[in-house]
Design an enzyme around this catalytic site. Structure first.
Site, PDB file in Angstrom:
ATOM      1  N   ASP A   1       0.825  -1.203   0.000  1.00 30.92           N
ATOM      2  CA  ASP A   1       0.000   0.000   0.000  1.00 30.92           C
ATOM      3  C   ASP A   1       0.866   1.262   0.000  1.00 30.92           C
ATOM      4  O   ASP A   1       0.655   2.171  -0.778  1.00 30.92           O
ATOM      5  CB  ASP A   1      -0.973   0.011   1.199  1.00 30.92           C
TER       6      ASP A   1
ATOM      7  N   PHE B   1      -0.255  11.648   6.672  1.00 33.33           N
ATOM      8  CA  PHE B   1      -0.865  10.354   6.971  1.00 33.33           C
ATOM      9  C   PHE B   1      -2.139  10.230   6.151  1.00 33.33           C
ATOM     10  O   PHE B   1      -3.052  11.042   6.284  1.00 33.33           O
ATOM     11  CB  PHE B   1      -1.157  10.197   8.465  1.00 33.33           C
TER      12      PHE B   1
HETATM   13  P1  IMP Z   1       7.109   1.303   6.651  1.00 37.33           P
HETATM   14  O1  IMP Z   1       7.380   2.423   7.610  1.00 37.33           O
HETATM   15  O2  IMP Z   1       7.638   1.615   5.269  1.00 37.33           O
HETATM   16  O3  IMP Z   1       7.627   0.003   7.197  1.00 37.33           O
HETATM   17  O4  IMP Z   1       5.522   1.187   6.505  1.00 37.33           O
HETATM   18  C1  IMP Z   1       4.815   0.318   7.329  1.00 37.33           C
HETATM   19  C2  IMP Z   1       3.334   0.424   7.212  1.00 37.33           C
HETATM   20  O5  IMP Z   1       2.919   1.610   7.882  1.00 37.33           O
HETATM   21  C3  IMP Z   1       2.679   0.524   5.851  1.00 37.33           C
HETATM   22  O6  IMP Z   1       2.571  -0.695   5.164  1.00 37.33           O
HETATM   23  C4  IMP Z   1       1.312   1.044   6.280  1.00 37.33           C
HETATM   24  O7  IMP Z   1       0.487  -0.020   6.727  1.00 37.33           O
HETATM   25  C5  IMP Z   1       1.650   1.950   7.439  1.00 37.33           C
HETATM   26  N1  IMP Z   1       1.632   3.361   7.006  1.00 37.33           N
HETATM   27  C6  IMP Z   1       2.668   4.184   6.770  1.00 37.33           C
HETATM   28  N2  IMP Z   1       2.255   5.397   6.381  1.00 37.33           N
HETATM   29  C7  IMP Z   1       0.905   5.334   6.371  1.00 37.33           C
HETATM   30  C8  IMP Z   1      -0.135   6.292   6.041  1.00 37.33           C
HETATM   31  O8  IMP Z   1       0.097   7.455   5.672  1.00 37.33           O
HETATM   32  N3  IMP Z   1      -1.411   5.828   6.153  1.00 37.33           N
HETATM   33  C9  IMP Z   1      -1.732   4.570   6.531  1.00 37.33           C
HETATM   34  N4  IMP Z   1      -0.806   3.658   6.842  1.00 37.33           N
HETATM   35  C10 IMP Z   1       0.496   4.043   6.765  1.00 37.33           C
END
Ligand code: IMP
Ligand code: MG
Length: 176
Positions: free
Chosen positions: A97, A149
């Site tokens: 996502d 976000f």
């Molecule tokens: P990472 O920080 O790249 O490991 O991202 C981990 C997870 O954080 C993503 O797969 C999302 O589920 C969640 N995430 C990060 N940013 C957002 C956002 O802006 N909205 C919703 N979920 C988020």
């Protein structure tokens, strides 16, 4: 949960971009079968829309990753569902996502590589490059966004908002 009234990216724009990505992926993978690995839960709407527009054959698997954030902000990521036996010698396309810090994707990609696929590529609906902590780059990016976000089209805020067809920015006063 309070969201901004105007979508950051509306459903029509998402649809157009997903079609473009599907065209590009179909052309890059011509003559090959793609093993789509959808990362639960956030990528389900994106995966469903993307796969129905691919013109190459696909096999679908799911993966679930959970991240724990400790005080030093060194996130620990664990896979709670992993398609171990499906990956060997396959052309794996991971569908995410959003690429935020990059921690989740980097751990998942490493784990997939260990299962000896023929190739691994990453497709993400959204990319927030300014938030990156671990150097991960996606092969296919839907939209590059600022450090906001976002909720909708599969993405949640505390498990809410995944059903929204457009992407919305969460109002700041609720974020922390
Ligand atoms: P990472 O920080 O790249 O490991 O991202 C981990 C997870 O954080 C993503 O797969 C999302 O589920 C969640 N995430 C990060 N940013 C957002 C956002 O802006 N909205 C919703 N979920 C988020
Ligand atoms: Mg989430």
């Amino acid at each position: 949960m309070r969201l901004r009234e105007q979508p950051l990216i509306d459903a029509a724009e998402i649809e157009r971009r997903v079609s473009e990505l599907a065209q590009q992926i179909s052309s890059d993978y011509t003559g090959r079968e793609i093993l789509l690995v959808a990362v639960l839960k956030g990528s389900i709407l994106f995966t469903a829309d993307l796969m129905r527009r691919l013109t190459t054959p696909v096999v679908l698997e799911f993966l679930r990753a959970r991240s724990y954030q400790d005080t030093e902000s060194t996130g620990h990521v664990e896979c709670t569902l992993f398609p171990e036996h499906a990956l060997k010698d396959q052309h794996v396309l991971l569908v995410e996502d959003i690429l935020d810090t990059g921690r989740t994707a980097s751990v998942i990609i490493e784990k997939i590589r260990q299962a000896q696929p023929a190739s691994v590529a990453l497709c993400t609906l959204l990319d927030k490059p300014s938030r990156r902590v671990v150097p991960v780059e996606a092969d296919y990016v839907g939209f590059t966004i600022e450090d906001r976000f976002v909720v909708g089209y599969g993405l949640d805020y505390s498990e809410r908002g995944r059903e929204l067809p457009s992407l919305f920015v969460l109002d700041n006063d609720e974020q922390n």
